[in-house]
Scaffold this motif. Structure first.
Motif, mmCIF file in Angstrom:
data_model
loop_
_atom_site.group_PDB
_atom_site.id
_atom_site.type_symbol
_atom_site.label_atom_id
_atom_site.label_comp_id
_atom_site.label_asym_id
_atom_site.label_seq_id
_atom_site.Cartn_x
_atom_site.Cartn_y
_atom_site.Cartn_z
ATOM 1 N N UNK A 22 0.830 -1.206 0.000
ATOM 2 C CA UNK A 22 0.000 0.000 0.000
ATOM 3 C C UNK A 22 0.866 1.258 0.000
ATOM 4 N N UNK A 23 1.922 1.253 0.814
ATOM 5 C CA UNK A 23 2.788 2.433 0.889
ATOM 6 C C UNK A 23 3.585 2.619 -0.397
ATOM 7 N N UNK A 24 4.051 1.511 -0.974
ATOM 8 C CA UNK A 24 4.779 1.608 -2.236
ATOM 9 C C UNK A 24 3.882 2.179 -3.320
ATOM 10 N N UNK A 25 2.653 1.680 -3.392
ATOM 11 C CA UNK A 25 1.708 2.176 -4.397
ATOM 12 C C UNK A 25 1.460 3.673 -4.221
ATOM 13 N N UNK A 26 1.229 4.106 -2.984
ATOM 14 C CA UNK A 26 0.982 5.524 -2.732
ATOM 15 C C UNK A 26 2.211 6.370 -3.040
ATOM 16 N N UNK A 27 3.397 5.847 -2.697
ATOM 17 C CA UNK A 27 4.628 6.590 -2.984
ATOM 18 C C UNK A 27 4.833 6.750 -4.478
ATOM 19 N N UNK A 28 4.595 5.680 -5.233
ATOM 20 C CA UNK A 28 4.727 5.755 -6.685
ATOM 21 C C UNK A 28 3.735 6.751 -7.272
ATOM 22 N N UNK A 29 2.512 6.718 -6.773
ATOM 23 C CA UNK A 29 1.495 7.645 -7.274
ATOM 24 C C UNK A 29 1.890 9.091 -6.978
ATOM 25 N N UNK A 30 2.464 9.337 -5.794
ATOM 26 C CA UNK A 30 2.894 10.695 -5.439
ATOM 27 C C UNK A 30 4.047 11.155 -6.331
ATOM 28 N N UNK A 47 10.309 18.384 -20.622
ATOM 29 C CA UNK A 47 8.923 17.998 -20.380
ATOM 30 C C UNK A 47 8.627 16.637 -20.988
ATOM 31 N N UNK A 48 9.098 16.402 -22.201
ATOM 32 C CA UNK A 48 8.865 15.116 -22.857
ATOM 33 C C UNK A 48 9.484 13.976 -22.063
ATOM 34 N N UNK A 49 10.706 14.185 -21.578
ATOM 35 C CA UNK A 49 11.379 13.145 -20.797
ATOM 36 C C UNK A 49 10.652 12.890 -19.473
ATOM 37 N N UNK A 50 10.195 13.957 -18.818
ATOM 38 C CA UNK A 50 9.523 13.806 -17.527
ATOM 39 C C UNK A 50 8.169 13.124 -17.684
ATOM 40 N N UNK A 51 7.445 13.450 -18.738
ATOM 41 C CA UNK A 51 6.156 12.794 -18.971
ATOM 42 C C UNK A 51 6.347 11.322 -19.307
ATOM 43 N N UNK A 52 7.445 11.006 -19.982
ATOM 44 C CA UNK A 52 7.747 9.606 -20.259
ATOM 45 C C UNK A 52 8.002 8.852 -18.962
ATOM 46 N N UNK A 53 8.733 9.475 -18.043
ATOM 47 C CA UNK A 53 8.969 8.862 -16.727
ATOM 48 C C UNK A 53 7.656 8.696 -15.979
ATOM 49 N N UNK A 54 6.807 9.710 -16.039
ATOM 50 C CA UNK A 54 5.519 9.653 -15.330
ATOM 51 C C UNK A 54 4.664 8.501 -15.833
ATOM 52 N N UNK A 56 5.746 5.684 -17.117
ATOM 53 C CA UNK A 56 6.324 4.418 -16.659
ATOM 54 C C UNK A 56 5.981 4.172 -15.189
ATOM 55 N N UNK A 57 5.998 5.227 -14.383
ATOM 56 C CA UNK A 57 5.633 5.078 -12.975
ATOM 57 C C UNK A 57 4.169 4.669 -12.852
ATOM 58 N N UNK A 58 3.317 5.265 -13.665
ATOM 59 C CA UNK A 58 1.886 4.944 -13.607
ATOM 60 C C UNK A 58 1.630 3.485 -13.946
ATOM 61 N N UNK A 59 2.439 2.913 -14.845
ATOM 62 C CA UNK A 59 2.322 1.490 -15.148
ATOM 63 C C UNK A 59 2.592 0.655 -13.901
ATOM 64 N N UNK A 60 3.611 1.041 -13.140
ATOM 65 C CA UNK A 60 3.934 0.315 -11.913
ATOM 66 C C UNK A 60 2.821 0.451 -10.876
ATOM 67 N N UNK A 61 2.188 1.615 -10.817
ATOM 68 C CA UNK A 61 1.069 1.808 -9.890
ATOM 69 C C UNK A 61 -0.068 0.862 -10.230
ATOM 70 N N UNK A 62 -0.360 0.707 -11.517
ATOM 71 C CA UNK A 62 -1.420 -0.209 -11.937
ATOM 72 C C UNK A 62 -1.101 -1.639 -11.505
ATOM 73 N N UNK A 63 0.162 -2.036 -11.638
ATOM 74 C CA UNK A 63 0.540 -3.385 -11.238
ATOM 75 C C UNK A 63 0.350 -3.570 -9.739
ATOM 76 N N UNK A 64 0.737 -2.588 -8.939
ATOM 77 C CA UNK A 64 0.573 -2.700 -7.494
ATOM 78 C C UNK A 64 -0.896 -2.768 -7.105
ATOM 79 N N UNK A 65 -1.769 -2.136 -7.885
ATOM 80 C CA UNK A 65 -3.199 -2.254 -7.602
ATOM 81 C C UNK A 65 -3.643 -3.702 -7.640
ATOM 82 N N UNK A 66 -3.116 -4.471 -8.589
ATOM 83 C CA UNK A 66 -3.460 -5.882 -8.685
ATOM 84 C C UNK A 66 -2.771 -6.704 -7.605
ATOM 85 N N UNK A 67 -1.505 -6.418 -7.351
ATOM 86 C CA UNK A 67 -0.770 -7.187 -6.342
ATOM 87 C C UNK A 67 -1.364 -6.983 -4.959
ATOM 88 N N UNK A 68 -1.845 -5.787 -4.687
ATOM 89 C CA UNK A 68 -2.405 -5.497 -3.366
ATOM 90 C C UNK A 68 -3.645 -6.336 -3.091
#
Length: 208
Positions: A22-30, A47-54, A56-68
């Motif tokens: 739960x904390x990892x998911x929230x940290x990634x979302x933040x 901006x393009x590079x930062x949005x690309x990073x954002x 990728x992070x959002x993909x990890x948040x989606x995965x944690x939603x399922x793992x949780x």
């Protein structure tokens, strides 16, 4: 008494795992939210590079939603909904006039392989959006996943755009796709198609 103590230890371990998830998911979302906010005042290149990073992070948040929601993170989980949510997130961020269609056969993967597949799909669609539709060009990206034989699964991403980057000088997105393909123990192929460009991979669903 020993059984009771073991049961209590397992219960506490599970509770701790869920709290960490739960904390990892929230940290990634933040982090994703802060990256998105910082990108607004950055130069176009940054901006393009930062949005690309954002993304990728959002993909990890989606995965944690399922793992949780999973009782055992080491057991294969049904990832079709996860993959569709990743694609839906990218659809919301795609250029105007670019449609993204997704079709997936059901597939269950362990968390490590599900993560690699999510990152791969993210890069497939992101690369197509970036390179296939320059200067406001409209078009369509079709992403599909299907079972090809016993224990194997194939992903294909096809667009009707103008093409892709020079394969002799792969960028960050291409290198990330190749690394994800290696994690899945599959061979990544990118090539021109009659209508645009196509990226494919076939990999084993389970590993020894």
């Amino acid at each position: 008494m020993q059984r009771l103590e073991l049961h209590e230890a397992l219960r506490q371990q599970d509770a701790m795992r869920r709290e960490v998830d739960h904390r990892v998911k929230n940290s990634l979302a933040n982090v994703a939210a802060m990256t998105r906010m910082a990108a607004r005042s950055a130069t176009p290149e940054v901006r393009e590079a930062m949005l690309s990073v954002e993304k990728r992070i959002s993909v990890m948040v989606e995965l944690h939603n399922d793992l949780y929601r999973s009782d055992n993170p080491d057991e294969p989980i049904e990832v079709t909904n996860y993959l569709e949510r990743v694609a839906s997130h990218l659809r919301d961020m795609s250029p105007p006039g670019v449609e993204i269609e997704v079709h997936f056969d059901a597939v269950a993967l362990i968390a490590r392989r599900a993560s690699a597949l999510g990152v791969l799909i993210n890069e497939m669609i992101s690369n197509a959006c970036k390179h296939a539709f320059p200067d406001g060009r409209t078009g369509r990206i079709v992403l599909s996943g299907q079972k090809t034989s016993a224990g194997r699964y194939a992903i294909a991403c096809a667009d009707d755009g103008v093409g892709s980057v020079d394969a002799s000088e792969p960028g960050l997105g291409q290198r990330i796709m190749e690394a994800s393909a290696a994690q899945l123990e599959g061979l990544l192929r990118t090539f021109p198609s009659p209508d645009g460009y196509r990226t494919e991979i076939e990999f084993p669903v389970t590993v020894d």
